[in-house]
Design a protein around this motif. Structure first.
Motif, PDB file in Angstrom:
ATOM      1  N   TRP A 100      -5.228   4.893   2.927  1.00 15.33           N
ATOM      2  CA  TRP A 100      -4.005   5.575   2.322  1.00 15.33           C
ATOM      3  C   TRP A 100      -4.722   5.879   0.766  1.00 15.33           C
ATOM      4  O   TRP A 100      -5.380   5.043   0.129  1.00 15.33           O
ATOM      5  N   TYR A 101      -4.206   7.241   0.430  1.00 13.38           N
ATOM      6  CA  TYR A 101      -4.475   7.864  -1.024  1.00 13.38           C
ATOM      7  C   TYR A 101      -3.259   8.076  -1.534  1.00 13.38           C
ATOM      8  O   TYR A 101      -2.119   8.289  -1.005  1.00 13.38           O
ATOM      9  N   ARG A 102      -3.422   8.192  -2.859  1.00 14.13           N
ATOM     10  CA  ARG A 102      -1.980   8.737  -3.781  1.00 14.13           C
ATOM     11  C   ARG A 102      -2.320   9.684  -4.562  1.00 14.13           C
ATOM     12  O   ARG A 102      -3.254   9.851  -4.942  1.00 14.13           O
ATOM     13  N   GLN A 103      -1.298  10.564  -5.022  1.00 15.53           N
ATOM     14  CA  GLN A 103      -1.547  11.489  -5.854  1.00 15.53           C
ATOM     15  C   GLN A 103      -0.005  11.639  -6.763  1.00 15.53           C
ATOM     16  O   GLN A 103       0.813  11.907  -6.136  1.00 15.53           O
ATOM     17  N   ALA A 104      -0.296  11.342  -7.882  1.00 15.39           N
ATOM     18  CA  ALA A 104       0.847  11.517  -8.916  1.00 15.39           C
ATOM     19  C   ALA A 104       0.770  12.820  -9.670  1.00 15.39           C
ATOM     20  O   ALA A 104      -0.309  13.561  -9.411  1.00 15.39           O
ATOM     21  N   PRO A 105       1.772  13.426 -10.003  1.00 16.98           N
ATOM     22  CA  PRO A 105       2.080  14.593 -10.733  1.00 16.98           C
ATOM     23  C   PRO A 105       0.883  14.813 -11.854  1.00 16.98           C
ATOM     24  O   PRO A 105       0.796  13.780 -12.635  1.00 16.98           O
TER      25      PRO A 105
ATOM     26  N   THR B 273       4.290   5.151  -8.831  1.00 14.39           N
ATOM     27  CA  THR B 273       4.938   6.268  -8.214  1.00 14.39           C
ATOM     28  C   THR B 273       3.841   7.597  -7.941  1.00 14.39           C
ATOM     29  O   THR B 273       3.189   7.802  -8.645  1.00 14.39           O
ATOM     30  N   ALA B 274       4.229   7.934  -6.638  1.00 12.20           N
ATOM     31  CA  ALA B 274       3.186   9.003  -6.479  1.00 12.20           C
ATOM     32  C   ALA B 274       3.548   9.461  -4.710  1.00 12.20           C
ATOM     33  O   ALA B 274       4.388   9.038  -4.064  1.00 12.20           O
TER      34      ALA B 274
END
Length: 120
Positions: free
Chosen positions: A36-41, A93-94
């Motif tokens: 799992w990866y994530r990207q926030a604004p 949050t992302a």
């Protein structure tokens, strides 16, 4: 070809938990790593956690201590990887993306992403 279907994102208050799931539809290849990866604004996409096909796990420093207890797991029979997220913070949050490596050439595939929002 691989198709990844993610689920489990949503809205939760700080301190809460969410469980993400990602199922891979694949033929002709074996799955190696799932993660799992994530990207926030405004931020780059970053690794959250990853599990190999021999159940070796690694986690980003930003989630160690909160996510590490059996956080990422996989069911090889179902080609599914899970991410159990506890003690969530607003900075978690992302959009969370499932990622798999497959085949001897280590092809890479991404899911469509699922939004996780943690309110303070």
């Amino acid at each position: 070809q691989v198709q990844l279907v993610e689920s489990g994102g949503g809205f939760v208050q700080a301190g809460g938990s969410l469980r993400l799931s990602c199922t891979a539809s694949i033929s002709g290849f074996s799955i190696n790593d799932m993660g799992w990866y994530r990207q926030a604004p405004g931020n780059q996409r970053e690794l959250v956690a990853r599990v190999t096909n021999i159940a070796s796990r690694n986690y980003a420093d930003s989630v160690k201590g909160r996510f590490t207890i059996s956080t990422i797991s996989r069911d090889n029979a179902k080609n599914t990887v899970y991410l159990q997220m506890n003690s969530l913070k607003p900075e978690d949050t992302a959009v969370y993306y499932c990622n798999v490596h497959y085949g001897p050439q280590q092809f890479r595939s991404w899911g469509q992403g699922t939004q996780v929002t943690v309110s303070s």
